[in-house]
Design an enzyme around this catalytic site. Structure first.
Site, PDB file in Angstrom:
ATOM      1  N   GLY A   1     -41.894  17.691  61.617  1.00 24.95           N
ATOM      2  CA  GLY A   1     -42.938  16.921  62.315  1.00 24.95           C
ATOM      3  C   GLY A   1     -44.138  17.781  62.670  1.00 24.95           C
ATOM      4  O   GLY A   1     -45.291  17.351  62.544  1.00 24.95           O
TER       5      GLY A   1
ATOM      6  N   ARG B   1     -32.102  28.720  61.628  1.00 27.77           N
ATOM      7  CA  ARG B   1     -33.045  28.761  62.756  1.00 27.77           C
ATOM      8  C   ARG B   1     -32.830  29.981  63.647  1.00 27.77           C
ATOM      9  O   ARG B   1     -33.781  30.499  64.237  1.00 27.77           O
ATOM     10  CB  ARG B   1     -32.931  27.476  63.568  1.00 27.77           C
ATOM     11  CG  ARG B   1     -33.548  26.333  62.801  1.00 27.77           C
ATOM     12  CD  ARG B   1     -33.469  25.045  63.540  1.00 27.77           C
ATOM     13  NE  ARG B   1     -34.342  24.065  62.908  1.00 27.77           N
ATOM     14  CZ  ARG B   1     -34.261  22.768  63.085  1.00 27.77           C
ATOM     15  NH1 ARG B   1     -33.342  22.265  63.884  1.00 27.77           N
ATOM     16  NH2 ARG B   1     -35.099  21.959  62.486  1.00 27.77           N
TER      17      ARG B   1
ATOM     18  N   GLY C   1     -40.490  18.107  55.873  1.00 26.62           N
ATOM     19  CA  GLY C   1     -39.486  17.147  55.434  1.00 26.62           C
ATOM     20  C   GLY C   1     -38.777  17.471  54.142  1.00 26.62           C
ATOM     21  O   GLY C   1     -38.266  18.567  53.957  1.00 26.62           O
TER      22      GLY C   1
ATOM     23  N   LYS D   1     -43.634   7.123  50.578  1.00 28.25           N
ATOM     24  CA  LYS D   1     -44.647   6.149  51.022  1.00 28.25           C
ATOM     25  C   LYS D   1     -46.037   6.718  51.213  1.00 28.25           C
ATOM     26  O   LYS D   1     -46.204   7.791  51.788  1.00 28.25           O
ATOM     27  CB  LYS D   1     -44.193   5.554  52.363  1.00 28.25           C
ATOM     28  CG  LYS D   1     -43.014   4.627  52.225  1.00 28.25           C
ATOM     29  CD  LYS D   1     -42.681   4.079  53.583  1.00 28.25           C
ATOM     30  CE  LYS D   1     -41.668   2.947  53.476  1.00 28.25           C
ATOM     31  NZ  LYS D   1     -41.270   2.477  54.789  1.00 28.25           N
TER      32      LYS D   1
HETATM   33  P1  AMP Z   1     -40.956  11.642  52.243  1.00 30.73           P
HETATM   34  O1  AMP Z   1     -40.021  11.767  53.415  1.00 30.73           O
HETATM   35  O2  AMP Z   1     -42.078  10.695  52.461  1.00 30.73           O
HETATM   36  O3  AMP Z   1     -41.403  12.990  51.733  1.00 30.73           O
HETATM   37  O4  AMP Z   1     -40.113  10.949  51.095  1.00 30.73           O
HETATM   38  C1  AMP Z   1     -39.011  11.575  50.515  1.00 30.73           C
HETATM   39  C2  AMP Z   1     -38.216  10.541  49.797  1.00 30.73           C
HETATM   40  O5  AMP Z   1     -39.003   9.968  48.763  1.00 30.73           O
HETATM   41  C3  AMP Z   1     -36.981  11.097  49.125  1.00 30.73           C
HETATM   42  O6  AMP Z   1     -35.854  10.583  49.765  1.00 30.73           O
HETATM   43  C4  AMP Z   1     -37.084  10.606  47.695  1.00 30.73           C
HETATM   44  O7  AMP Z   1     -35.863  10.089  47.192  1.00 30.73           O
HETATM   45  C5  AMP Z   1     -38.103   9.502  47.804  1.00 30.73           C
HETATM   46  N1  AMP Z   1     -38.774   9.234  46.525  1.00 30.73           N
HETATM   47  C6  AMP Z   1     -39.461  10.071  45.765  1.00 30.73           C
HETATM   48  N2  AMP Z   1     -39.883   9.493  44.630  1.00 30.73           N
HETATM   49  C7  AMP Z   1     -39.449   8.212  44.665  1.00 30.73           C
HETATM   50  C8  AMP Z   1     -39.549   7.107  43.780  1.00 30.73           C
HETATM   51  N3  AMP Z   1     -40.192   7.205  42.639  1.00 30.73           N
HETATM   52  N4  AMP Z   1     -38.963   5.944  44.148  1.00 30.73           N
HETATM   53  C9  AMP Z   1     -38.299   5.865  45.318  1.00 30.73           C
HETATM   54  N5  AMP Z   1     -38.175   6.873  46.200  1.00 30.73           N
HETATM   55  C10 AMP Z   1     -38.732   8.035  45.881  1.00 30.73           C
END
Ligand code: AMP
Length: 395
Positions: A376, A35, A353, A197
């Site tokens: 964010g 940073r 992220g 999610k």
């Molecule tokens: P996000 O912060 O929404 O981008 O989610 C990132 C997280 O999604 C990471 O920690 C990954 O381990 C998780 N992730 C990605 N693919 C899968 C999956 N098939 N099952 C469970 N977790 C997952």
């Protein structure tokens, strides 16, 4: 959009909001100076113009004054990165700070104490912002990581610099990168959304359907779409309550002529563990007791084709549980595809992220066009929101 080039900083004091919220170890040493490095071009440009820089930042989430959150710990590192002596003052407003700012000579850098030692900072207090504004002649915002917050130093202070405020180089680059993806990018435009999610990405999907030609939905998110369409997903993660929405998104995409790409196969594991047994299966026929944790080979090949057919690429979210070595392949291969497309002239932006963490971990940082510095702030930009820190400069 006013940038550093719109001002002559000679003999001017630039009050710069930087994001020096860096990680420290137990000896209070900076363990990752990214940073600080990111803010360097802005600071050096102003110094070379013959101006001086007053740097303000937050560090952590202190409750009032707490020595461990003092920016004094990072002053030497800032000095080392900039190659310029940095003076530190143990306050960010009031007599001490004003005296230090007033005596600052051209070519010099002053680092203020942690803004968040005052609760007025995050409250967006106008009187506090006015006190900050007394320190400089021109306000420069170079902190994308906090641009989505209407805090005193990121947003409110700008109102005291009518005609004397601009974006720093880093923030300008962030804005341009997002604009390239959302507005001006060469077609075909592709967004890749992965991660855990659907629920955390709904607003992004809805906003992005109007901007892109292709959308890859990968990672854990994909299973909600697969199950909603009648697939058997075993024990894979799924948000059942979001299945109607997934179908609605597919319908909207069709109406908007957006091609959606969902994995066709997956690496299934019999436990959520790096040394679980694994097998490659059709994504619509995952046996019970097994969960999809990474993209399968057919999906990787299909995504590679899409990526390399597109001229503008946004990547947000991993294709699998990349934190576990056994399930990182899909994410790494996608990184390779994006690196190849970039080499062949595509513009690629990685932001928001975990994909940023993945890109750094697997060494793709210099093989994509731009890696965003704000989690964010990036997500809110992709949702189509106007960030208060950016609006305050444009006003
Ligand atoms: P996000 O912060 O929404 O981008 O989610 C990132 C997280 O999604 C990471 O920690 C990954 O381990 C998780 N992730 C990605 N693919 C899968 C999956 N098939 N099952 C469970 N977790 C997952």
């Amino acid at each position: 959009m006013k940038t550093l080039n719109d001002f002559d900083f000679k003999d001017k004091k630039a009050l710069i909001r930087v994001d020096f919220n860096v990680p420290l170890n137990e000896k209070f040493e900076v363990t990752d100076a990214t940073r600080i490095v990111s803010a360097k071009p802005t600071i050096i440009k102003i110094l070379e113009d013959g101006g001086s820089c007053i740097l303000m930042s937050h560090l952590g989430r202190p409750k009032g004054f707490q020595d461990e959150f003092s920016l004094k710990h990072i002053a030497d590192k800032v000095s080392e990165v900039l190659g310029v002596e940095v003076e530190f003052v143990a306050d960010c407003i009031g007599e001490k700070a004003e005296a230090a700012a007033a005596s600052l000579e051209p070519g010099k850098v002053l680092l203020l104490e942690n803004l968040r030692f005052y609760s007025e900072e995050t409250a967006g207090d106008v009187a506090f912002a006015e006190k900050l504004s007394k320190l400089g002649d021109i306000y420069v915002n170079d902190a994308f990581g906090t641009a989505h917050r209407a805090h005193a130093s990121t947003t409110i202070v700008a109102q005291f610099f009518e005609g004397k405020k601009c974006f720093g180089n880093l923030l300008a680059q962030e804005i341009e990168s997002i604009q390239k993806v959302m507005e001006t990018g060469e077609k075909p435009v592709l967004a890749i959304l992965g991660g855990a999610k659907v629920s955390s990405k709904i607003t992004i999907i809805e906003n992005i359907l109007d901007k892109v030609d292709h959308l890859i939905i990968g990672g854990g998110m994909a299973f909600t779409f697969v199950k909603a369409q009648g697939g058997k997903i075993g024990d894979s993660i799924c948000e059942d309550d979001k299945m109607p929405l997934a179908l609605e998104i597919l319908k909207q995409a069709k109406a908007k002529n957006v091609q959606i790409h969902i994995p066709v196969d997956t690496i299934a594991a019999d436990a959520f563990s790096n040394d679980a047994n694994k097998q490659t299966v059709d994504i619509t026929a995952i046996p019970d007791g097994w969960e999809g944790v990474d993209a399968g080979p057919k999906s990787i090949a299909a995504f590679d084709k899409v990526v390399n057919a597109c001229k503008t690429i946004l990547w947000n979210g991993p294709l699998g549980v990349f934190e576990m070595e056994s399930f990182a392949n899909g994410t790494i291969e996608l990184g390779n595809s994006i690196a190849e497309a970039t080499k062949n002239g595509a513009f690629s932006l990685v932001g928001g992220g975990d994909s940023v963490a993945a890109v750094k971990q697997f060494g793709f940082e210099n093989k994509v066009s731009y890696v965003s510095t704000g989690g964010g702030a990036m997500l809110e930009s992709l949702e189509g929101k106007t960030l208060p820190g950016i609006a305050a400069i444009l006003e």
